[in-house]
Design a protein around this motif. Structure first.
Motif, PDB file in Angstrom:
ATOM      1  N   ASP A 147       1.100  -1.091  -0.306  1.00  0.00           N
ATOM      2  CA  ASP A 147      -0.288  -0.458   0.259  1.00  0.00           C
ATOM      3  C   ASP A 147       0.822   1.387  -0.267  1.00  0.00           C
ATOM      4  OD1 ASP A 147      -2.776   0.766   0.045  1.00  0.00           O
ATOM      5  OD2 ASP A 147      -2.651   1.161   2.120  1.00  0.00           O
ATOM      6  N   VAL A 148       0.842   2.175  -0.991  1.00  0.00           N
ATOM      7  CA  VAL A 148       1.186   3.387  -1.234  1.00  0.00           C
ATOM      8  C   VAL A 148       0.216   4.864  -0.499  1.00  0.00           C
ATOM      9  CG1 VAL A 148       3.539   2.372  -2.083  1.00  0.00           C
ATOM     10  CG2 VAL A 148       1.229   3.766  -3.599  1.00  0.00           C
ATOM     11  N   ILE A 149       1.332   5.514   0.005  1.00  0.00           N
ATOM     12  CA  ILE A 149       0.200   7.013  -0.155  1.00  0.00           C
ATOM     13  C   ILE A 149       1.050   8.115  -0.996  1.00  0.00           C
ATOM     14  CG2 ILE A 149       0.149   8.986   1.526  1.00  0.00           C
ATOM     15  CD1 ILE A 149       0.631   6.776   3.628  1.00  0.00           C
ATOM     16  N   ILE A 150      -0.546   8.401  -1.853  1.00  0.00           N
ATOM     17  CA  ILE A 150       0.307   9.107  -3.122  1.00  0.00           C
ATOM     18  C   ILE A 150       0.283  10.878  -2.319  1.00  0.00           C
ATOM     19  CG2 ILE A 150      -0.676   9.830  -5.413  1.00  0.00           C
ATOM     20  CD1 ILE A 150      -0.311   7.128  -4.527  1.00  0.00           C
ATOM     21  N   GLU A 151       1.151  11.718  -2.790  1.00  0.00           N
ATOM     22  CA  GLU A 151       1.565  12.805  -2.502  1.00  0.00           C
ATOM     23  C   GLU A 151       1.651  13.430  -3.827  1.00  0.00           C
ATOM     24  OE1 GLU A 151       2.836  14.911   0.952  1.00  0.00           O
ATOM     25  OE2 GLU A 151       2.074  13.710   2.762  1.00  0.00           O
ATOM     26  N   GLY A 152       0.588  14.097  -4.727  1.00  0.00           N
ATOM     27  CA  GLY A 152       1.330  14.703  -5.699  1.00  0.00           C
ATOM     28  C   GLY A 152       2.022  13.819  -6.266  1.00  0.00           C
ATOM     29  N   ASP A 161       5.724   2.244   3.966  1.00  0.00           N
ATOM     30  CA  ASP A 161       6.211   0.766   4.442  1.00  0.00           C
ATOM     31  C   ASP A 161       6.526  -0.262   2.736  1.00  0.00           C
ATOM     32  OD1 ASP A 161       6.746   1.631   6.524  1.00  0.00           O
ATOM     33  OD2 ASP A 161       5.571  -0.825   7.564  1.00  0.00           O
ATOM     34  N   GLY A 162       5.678  -0.190   2.021  1.00  0.00           N
ATOM     35  CA  GLY A 162       6.212  -0.575   0.912  1.00  0.00           C
ATOM     36  C   GLY A 162       6.684   0.169   0.093  1.00  0.00           C
TER      37      GLY A 162
END
Length: 569
Positions: free
Chosen positions: A102-107, A113-114
């Motif tokens: 799972d990734v967090i998108i910022e711009g 953690d991935g």
């Protein structure tokens, strides 16, 4: 906050610091061409997205693990090996790590953690290889026709749980891995087996600390030239040979951690070092870094290999910066033009990781002074100015520190001011009159300034406290004896230095020159063969320039001895 599941690919260039140190401009051009002509088109053709470039590294994301792994395989297979027998030291090779998470998108950027795990997997890959997580391996489901081997579980920095790792090419050793079999002829007393640290509290979190601590110690010891790491299996097979066992244990004592470590000679059973460390348990990763660094430095010192090195490596709480510095010092101690350039690049990286860490700033300045000795006029001036800036910055930040004056000595000689170099070394000794390495630095300066008798007197005083002198000091003693016409003593010193420090650049060269000077043609011929095998483009003229000697008559004598031995002009 936007999230999504992605296959994350992390890659970096193997030996980038060495390549940059050898030729900064050409390396940057090759890196740009690699990205432009191979990596970026391959990522795009497999529906991936290049997230960012980070110096010599990159991060990309893919909608599926199949596309990510296929892309990685195509990239690695496309970077062809050079023809057999024609190694290309400038060739760029990659390490690649791939994770599913799972990734967090910022711009346009991604976090989480991935991403961190993909970056850690990349460091475990072999040059030209790929490491993937168990999630990636399971998700492939046989849809990519390639064999991955199970590399076991690894504790990696800043990730709380162990990661199951799979590797391609199958069976290839990962970065930092050790061989179970060590040929008996290369086993030295400075060989170390790092045993697992015991968790006495039966606490799962403390167990992760113990595993990570052992791995960090192994990695750090692997950067030290004088020490060799062996595995449990090799230690058992060679239990009657001299080597060392490093073991430890950890337990909780209220809000604190108590970690002990001990070093034992395996043959005699004698404990040669032990220490206990008490730390707060509020940040286990910081504790792990701190302990690994302190234990490695202590072991390095007690085995007689680290007293000189440590004076340059102390001064940071950042274990990554310390490790980069240690790797740079490994190159530095070879004391050749190529190794000095590689060391300077590593020192700059260490200072970049921790800008408050002064040791790499000063060490890089030292390298620039040395490298200026053999550079062309414009480049030499640029190196001198670069080194001088580092020295002045260090003196301003730490006016009582003697180390900048060692760098200033090299810079003054590069300026053509040998007496200025001696004055810099004398100032350091005046600041720390009981420091044997300041005295050794003065001896080095006196040799370069053609004052060999004074140099030998200083060396004799310094030698009382330096049982295992660094290569540059041994080299200076050889020159001093040769200058004074004491060729037989100089040859004895050169032979002893070559036996003790076989990687020292000048050791076989000076041995060959002295053997030739004393009419020992067979010995000189054998040594010339060794020198030319290691450096086919060896030049006697360049070697003499690299010594930084102000005595023209002695330089002519040295050049004549080198060519008489059979080394090229």
């Amino acid at each position: 906050m936007e999230r999504r599941l992605a296959a994350i690919l992390a890659a970096d260039v193997v030996g980038y610091s060495r390549l940059m140190g050898a030729d900064e401009t050409a390396t940057l051009e090759r890196l740009k061409a690699l990205h432009r002509e191979l990596v970026q088109p391959c990522i795009a053709s497999h529906k991936g997205r290049l997230v960012k470039l980070m110096g010599d590294g990159l991060l990309a994301e893919f909608p599926s693990v199949v596309e990510a792994v296929t892309c990685a395989l195509e990239i690695q297979k496309s970077i062809e090996a050079p023809p057999e027998g024609e190694p290309d030291p400038s060739r760029m090779r990659l390490r690649i790590g791939i994770n599913l998470g799972d990734v967090i998108i910022e711009g346009s950027d991604i976090f989480g953690d991935g991403v961190n795990i993909a970056a850690r997997l990349e460091t475990l890959a072999s040059p030209g290889g790929i490491c993937v997580s168990s999630l990636v391996h399971e998700s492939l489901g046989g849809r990519v026709k390639v064999d991955f081997s199970d590399a076991g579980q690894h504790n990696v920095k800043n990730i709380a749980r162990p990661i199951q790792v799979f590797r391609w090419p199958a069976g290839e050793p990962s970065a930092g891995s050790r061989q179970d079999q060590v040929p008996k002829e290369v086993l030295r007393e400075q060989s170390i087996c790092v045993l697992p640290f015991a968790n006495q509290s039966k606490d799962e979190e403390l167990g992760y600390l113990c595993e990570g601590l052992g791995q960090d110690i192994v990695t750090a010891i692997g950067t030290i030239r004088q020490l060799t790491v062996i595995t449990d299996a090799a230690a058992e097979a060679l239990k009657h040979e001299d080597h060392y066992l490093l073991s430890g244990q950890a337990r909780r004592a209220g809000p604190r951690l108590r970690i002990s470590a001990r070093l034992v000679n395996s043959k005699t059973g004698v404990q040669v070092w032990a220490e206990r460390y008490d730390r707060k348990d509020d940040d286990l990763f910081a504790v792990q870094d701190d302990l690994a660094r302190n234990i490695v430095i202590a072991v390095h010192t007690v085995l007689g290999a680290g007293s000189y090195t440590n004076r340059w490596q102390w001064g940071t709480e950042d274990f990554e910066a310390w490790q980069i510095m240690a790797k740079g010092f490994r190159e530095f101690q070879i004391f050749s033009p190529d190794s000095m350039a590689s060391a300077a690049a590593a020192f700059e990286r260490a200072h970049g990781v921790d800008p408050d860490y002064l040791a790499p700033l000063m060490a890089a300045a030292y390298c620039y002074g040395q490298l200026a000795w053999i550079a062309e006029a414009d480049e030499a001036q640029a190196l001198i100015e670069r080194g001088d800036r580092g020295v002045q910055q260090a003196i301003e930040a730490a006016p009582d520190d003697v180390r900048p004056y060692a760098a200033l000595r090299a810079i003054e000689f590069a300026r053509g001011n040998p007496e200025g170099g001696v004055a810099a070394a004398e100032k350091a000794l005046k600041m720390a009159p009981s420091d044997s390495y300041c005295r050794a630095t003065l001896a080095f300066a006196l040799v370069s300034a053609s004052r060999p008798e004074e140099a030998l007197a200083q060396m004799a005083r310094a030698a009382r406290d330096i049982p295992n002198p660094p290569g540059w000091l041994a080299q200076s003693r050889i020159h001093a004896l040769f200058m004074l016409g004491r060729e037989e003593e100089a040859l004895e010193e050169a032979r002893a230095t070559l036996a003790r420090l076989p990687d020292l650049y000048s050791a076989p060269v000076m041995n060959a020159a002295l053997a030739a000077d004393l009419g020992l043609a067979a010995e000189a011929k054998a040594l010339c063969k060794r020198v030319l095998a290691a450096e086919p483009g060896f030049s006697s003229k360049s070697f003499v320039r690299w010594q930084g000697l102000s005595d023209r008559d002695y330089s002519v004598r040295l050049f004549a001895a080198l060519t008489r031995a059979g080394l090229p002009d």
